[in-house]
Scaffold this active site. Structure first.
Site, PDB file in Angstrom:
ATOM      1  N   GLY A  12       0.831  -1.200   0.000  1.00 59.51           N
ATOM      2  CA  GLY A  12       0.000   0.000   0.000  1.00 59.51           C
ATOM      3  C   GLY A  12       0.867   1.253   0.000  1.00 59.51           C
ATOM      4  O   GLY A  12       2.095   1.181   0.054  1.00 59.51           O
ATOM      5  N   ASP A  13       0.205   2.398  -0.135  1.00 65.41           N
ATOM      6  CA  ASP A  13       0.883   3.697  -0.105  1.00 65.41           C
ATOM      7  C   ASP A  13       1.913   3.847  -1.212  1.00 65.41           C
ATOM      8  O   ASP A  13       2.930   4.520  -1.035  1.00 65.41           O
ATOM      9  CB  ASP A  13       1.566   3.934   1.259  1.00 65.41           C
ATOM     10  CG  ASP A  13       0.614   3.722   2.410  1.00 65.41           C
ATOM     11  OD1 ASP A  13      -0.528   4.184   2.305  1.00 65.41           O
ATOM     12  OD2 ASP A  13       1.004   3.079   3.399  1.00 65.41           O
ATOM     13  N   ASN A  36      -9.800   2.402   5.161  1.00 65.41           N
ATOM     14  CA  ASN A  36      -8.406   2.140   5.564  1.00 65.41           C
ATOM     15  C   ASN A  36      -7.450   2.723   4.534  1.00 65.41           C
ATOM     16  O   ASN A  36      -6.281   2.965   4.823  1.00 65.41           O
ATOM     17  CB  ASN A  36      -8.134   0.636   5.750  1.00 65.41           C
ATOM     18  CG  ASN A  36      -8.706  -0.233   4.640  1.00 65.41           C
ATOM     19  OD1 ASN A  36      -9.443   0.235   3.783  1.00 65.41           O
ATOM     20  ND2 ASN A  36      -8.377  -1.504   4.667  1.00 65.41           N
ATOM     21  N   GLY A  38      -5.872   5.530   1.975  1.00 68.27           N
ATOM     22  CA  GLY A  38      -5.650   6.970   2.053  1.00 68.27           C
ATOM     23  C   GLY A  38      -4.945   7.379   0.781  1.00 68.27           C
ATOM     24  O   GLY A  38      -3.768   7.116   0.621  1.00 68.27           O
ATOM     25  N   HIS A  39      -5.677   7.924  -0.148  1.00 69.77           N
ATOM     26  CA  HIS A  39      -5.067   8.326  -1.418  1.00 69.77           C
ATOM     27  C   HIS A  39      -4.770   9.818  -1.361  1.00 69.77           C
ATOM     28  O   HIS A  39      -5.672  10.623  -1.238  1.00 69.77           O
ATOM     29  CB  HIS A  39      -5.995   7.991  -2.578  1.00 69.77           C
ATOM     30  CG  HIS A  39      -6.118   6.510  -2.806  1.00 69.77           C
ATOM     31  ND1 HIS A  39      -7.127   5.932  -3.504  1.00 69.77           N
ATOM     32  CD2 HIS A  39      -5.321   5.494  -2.417  1.00 69.77           C
ATOM     33  CE1 HIS A  39      -6.962   4.614  -3.537  1.00 69.77           C
ATOM     34  NE2 HIS A  39      -5.870   4.335  -2.872  1.00 69.77           N
ATOM     35  N   THR A 292      -3.900   7.838   6.622  1.00 70.43           N
ATOM     36  CA  THR A 292      -5.127   7.517   7.357  1.00 70.43           C
ATOM     37  C   THR A 292      -4.904   7.641   8.861  1.00 70.43           C
ATOM     38  O   THR A 292      -5.751   8.136   9.592  1.00 70.43           O
ATOM     39  CB  THR A 292      -5.605   6.089   6.991  1.00 70.43           C
ATOM     40  OG1 THR A 292      -5.830   6.052   5.590  1.00 70.43           O
ATOM     41  CG2 THR A 292      -6.888   5.717   7.701  1.00 70.43           C
ATOM     42  N   LYS A 323       7.912   8.149  -6.790  1.00 71.90           N
ATOM     43  CA  LYS A 323       8.826   8.706  -5.774  1.00 71.90           C
ATOM     44  C   LYS A 323      10.302   8.425  -6.053  1.00 71.90           C
ATOM     45  O   LYS A 323      11.084   8.251  -5.125  1.00 71.90           O
ATOM     46  CB  LYS A 323       8.422   8.203  -4.377  1.00 71.90           C
ATOM     47  CG  LYS A 323       7.051   8.742  -3.944  1.00 71.90           C
ATOM     48  CD  LYS A 323       6.742   8.385  -2.532  1.00 71.90           C
ATOM     49  CE  LYS A 323       6.273   9.560  -1.732  1.00 71.90           C
ATOM     50  NZ  LYS A 323       5.926   9.265  -0.367  1.00 71.90           N
ATOM     51  N   LEU A 324      10.654   8.380  -7.319  1.00 69.76           N
ATOM     52  CA  LEU A 324      12.064   8.170  -7.647  1.00 69.76           C
ATOM     53  C   LEU A 324      12.916   9.303  -7.076  1.00 69.76           C
ATOM     54  O   LEU A 324      14.061   9.088  -6.660  1.00 69.76           O
ATOM     55  CB  LEU A 324      12.226   8.097  -9.176  1.00 69.76           C
ATOM     56  CG  LEU A 324      13.616   7.739  -9.675  1.00 69.76           C
ATOM     57  CD1 LEU A 324      13.998   6.310  -9.267  1.00 69.76           C
ATOM     58  CD2 LEU A 324      13.727   7.883 -11.192  1.00 69.76           C
ATOM     59  N   ASP A 325      12.354  10.505  -7.026  1.00 69.04           N
ATOM     60  CA  ASP A 325      13.089  11.678  -6.522  1.00 69.04           C
ATOM     61  C   ASP A 325      13.560  11.495  -5.081  1.00 69.04           C
ATOM     62  O   ASP A 325      14.536  12.109  -4.664  1.00 69.04           O
ATOM     63  CB  ASP A 325      12.207  12.931  -6.617  1.00 69.04           C
ATOM     64  CG  ASP A 325      10.867  12.739  -5.929  1.00 69.04           C
ATOM     65  OD1 ASP A 325      10.129  11.814  -6.331  1.00 69.04           O
ATOM     66  OD2 ASP A 325      10.565  13.480  -4.977  1.00 69.04           O
TER      67      ASP A 325
HETATM   68  P1  IMP Z   1      -6.772  -2.915   8.245  1.00 65.15           P
HETATM   69  O1  IMP Z   1      -6.930  -2.902   6.769  1.00 65.15           O
HETATM   70  O2  IMP Z   1      -7.158  -1.606   8.897  1.00 65.15           O
HETATM   71  O3  IMP Z   1      -7.428  -4.092   8.880  1.00 65.15           O
HETATM   72  O4  IMP Z   1      -5.208  -3.078   8.578  1.00 65.15           O
HETATM   73  C1  IMP Z   1      -4.498  -4.276   8.319  1.00 65.15           C
HETATM   74  C2  IMP Z   1      -3.086  -3.970   7.859  1.00 65.15           C
HETATM   75  O5  IMP Z   1      -3.121  -3.337   6.573  1.00 65.15           O
HETATM   76  C3  IMP Z   1      -2.311  -3.010   8.760  1.00 65.15           C
HETATM   77  O6  IMP Z   1      -0.944  -3.355   8.724  1.00 65.15           O
HETATM   78  C4  IMP Z   1      -2.511  -1.665   8.089  1.00 65.15           C
HETATM   79  O7  IMP Z   1      -1.494  -0.746   8.412  1.00 65.15           O
HETATM   80  C5  IMP Z   1      -2.461  -2.078   6.637  1.00 65.15           C
HETATM   81  N1  IMP Z   1      -3.181  -1.170   5.744  1.00 65.15           N
HETATM   82  C6  IMP Z   1      -4.510  -1.105   5.524  1.00 65.15           C
HETATM   83  N2  IMP Z   1      -4.804  -0.190   4.613  1.00 65.15           N
HETATM   84  C7  IMP Z   1      -3.651   0.341   4.211  1.00 65.15           C
HETATM   85  C8  IMP Z   1      -3.312   1.324   3.231  1.00 65.15           C
HETATM   86  O8  IMP Z   1      -4.151   1.888   2.526  1.00 65.15           O
HETATM   87  N3  IMP Z   1      -1.986   1.600   3.119  1.00 65.15           N
HETATM   88  C9  IMP Z   1      -1.033   0.963   3.845  1.00 65.15           C
HETATM   89  N4  IMP Z   1      -1.306   0.039   4.758  1.00 65.15           N
HETATM   90  C10 IMP Z   1      -2.605  -0.269   4.932  1.00 65.15           C
END
Ligand code: IMP
Length: 423
Positions: A12-13, A36, A38-39, A292, A323-325
């Site tokens: 993610g992220d 969960n 966060g864009h 988030t 994010k190569l920078d």
């Molecule tokens: P949950 O999705 O809130 O149940 O979290 C489970 C795991 O996924 C945790 O390690 C969170 O930090 C991770 N996680 C959930 N959504 C994201 C996201 O959008 N970006 C990064 N990590 C995420």
């Protein structure tokens, strides 16, 4: 009928929102996860973060659809509708989207507490308990907001709510009562005009030749099946999840988003993690704090073992490196090219589990860094030689083309090798 998939290839992220934003899609569709996600988008210096709605809400005229496999926080949906309105974007929510209830958050908080030092480190949004109910075929959906009686009936059905409240209590939490949950839900009844059959809408859009982009949330290493359980999220994050939800099986392009290094939020093994000054530098320069939860993200070198697996399982056919920078100014850059488990090399076609990650001894190749500022580069030829070398190395080792390269946080700070021209 141009259809694009944008899938996170790490934990993610990865910067998916920025790539989604760069495609001039008429429809941007969420198919998995919930708030969960966060864009983060940076548009003319202004930061916009979306959690529950697609990141197309920052674009005038875009139709943003939330599919039935996406779980909804009513509060987040309401707040983000205001952003969409401001940007003159439209929003449609599937009437079957499960609703995250206050009791889901209470259950999750209780479980994380019970796990103590072994906790998952979730986002605290009630994701797993809500998905449990979805798969157990119970709990209210957005269409139940039609009336207090209907919402109450969905909670009361077969003793559903009493059971969940009892579990929350057992976990040391004080759940909201059934009556209060009904009262909590009703101010959101004004979401009803946004409800529709999004599957039909997607079908109609594709039939009429509109550009439909499916925006993944989280990433393949957090996939409920393919990630390192239990340190995953509770939804499927890849191309198959789009097909499963919308009945779309052919895509024009499926792009995996790969950060030029690796980050992870929450617990779980992370073979290339850096706990030294370089790790701190990546966090600070890359502004690696959860959008988030605000938690500092763990940082590390790029890991090609997990990327190869993620691309295979996620149905990814090309990648965008973001994010190569952030790597500018490092003397040397390491890339993980293999794992060793004692005397044995980890085979490329094997599944990656938490145990595989925990036991991995990392094999690195060391590549030279660059010092030139790359934020103004708009063509691959403008990049310093060593940056180009880094990208070519990734491309060759993954066996996938790089179609886009992020050189700064702004919407415009991208190099497009293979732009998303449509038609
Ligand atoms: P949950 O999705 O809130 O149940 O979290 C489970 C795991 O996924 C945790 O390690 C969170 O930090 C991770 N996680 C959930 N959504 C994201 C996201 O959008 N970006 C990064 N990590 C995420």
């Amino acid at each position: 009928m141009p259809t694009f998939g944008v899938i996170g290839a790490q934990w993610g992220d990865e910067g998916k929102g920025k790539v989604v934003d760069a495609v001039a899609a008429t429809h941007v569709v969420r198919f998995n996860g919930g708030p969960n996600a966060g864009h983060t988008l940076v548009i003319d210096g202004k930061k916009v973060v979306t959690h529950n709605l697609p990141s197309g809400i920052a674009r005038e005229g875009v139709n943003n659809l939330v599919g039935p496999g996406t779980i909804c926080s009513l509060e987040d949906v309401r707040a983000e509708l205001a952003i969409a309105k401001e940007n003159r974007a439209t929003v449609w929510l599937d009437e079957r989207c499960p609703i995250i209830l206050p009791v889901h958050k209470a259950i999750e908080a209780g479980r994380e507490q019970a796990l103590g030092a072994g906790k998952i480190g979730t986002t605290g949004r009630g994701i797993a308990p809500c998905y449990e109910d979805f798969y157990a075929r119970r709990g209210p959906m957005l269409s139940d907001l039609v009336s207090a009686d209907r919402f109450r009936a969905a909670l009361a059905h077969g003793g559903y709510y009493a059971e969940r409240a009892a579990l929350a209590r057992q976990l040391g939490q004080e759940p909201m009562s059934l009556d209060d949950t009904v009262a909590w839900s009703m101010p959101f009844a004004d979401l009803r005009p946004y409800l529709t059959d999004t599957i039909r809408m997607v079908h109609q859009a594709t039939m009429s030749g509109d550009t439909v982009l499916f925006e993944g949330a989280q990433g393949m290493m957090l996939d409920v099946m393919h990630g390192g359980r239990p340190y995953t999220t509770s939804s499927s994050c890849g191309r198959g999840s789009i097909s499963n939800t919308f009945g779309i099986f052919d895509f024009d392009r499926v792009v995996g988003i790969v950060k030029a290094y690796t980050t992870r939020v929450g617990a779980g093994s992370f073979p290339t993690e850096l706990t030294d000054a370089t790790g701190v530098r990546l966090r600070e320069v890359g502004n690696e704090f959860g959008s988030t939860t605000g938690r500092p993200r763990r940082t590390g070198w790029l890991d090609l073992v997990l990327l190869r697996y993620a691309c295979r399982m996620g149905g990814i056919e090309e990648i965008a490196v973001t994010k190569l920078d952030v790597l500018t100014g490092l003397d040397e850059i390491r890339v993980c090219t293999g794992y060793r488990h004692g005397a044995r090399f980890f085979p490329d076609d094997a599944s990656i589990t938490e145990q595989v990650l925990a036991d991995a001894e990392v094999i690195y190749e060391i590549l030279p860094g660059w010092i030139e500022d790359i934020r103004d580069c708009r063509r691959v030829e403008d990049l310093p030689k060593n940056a180009r070398h880094y990208l070519t190395f990734i491309e060759r080792r993954l066996g996938l083309p790089i179609s886009g390269i992020g050189v700064g946080p702004e919407r415009s700070e991208m190099i497009w090798n293979h732009p998303f021209t449509v038609g």
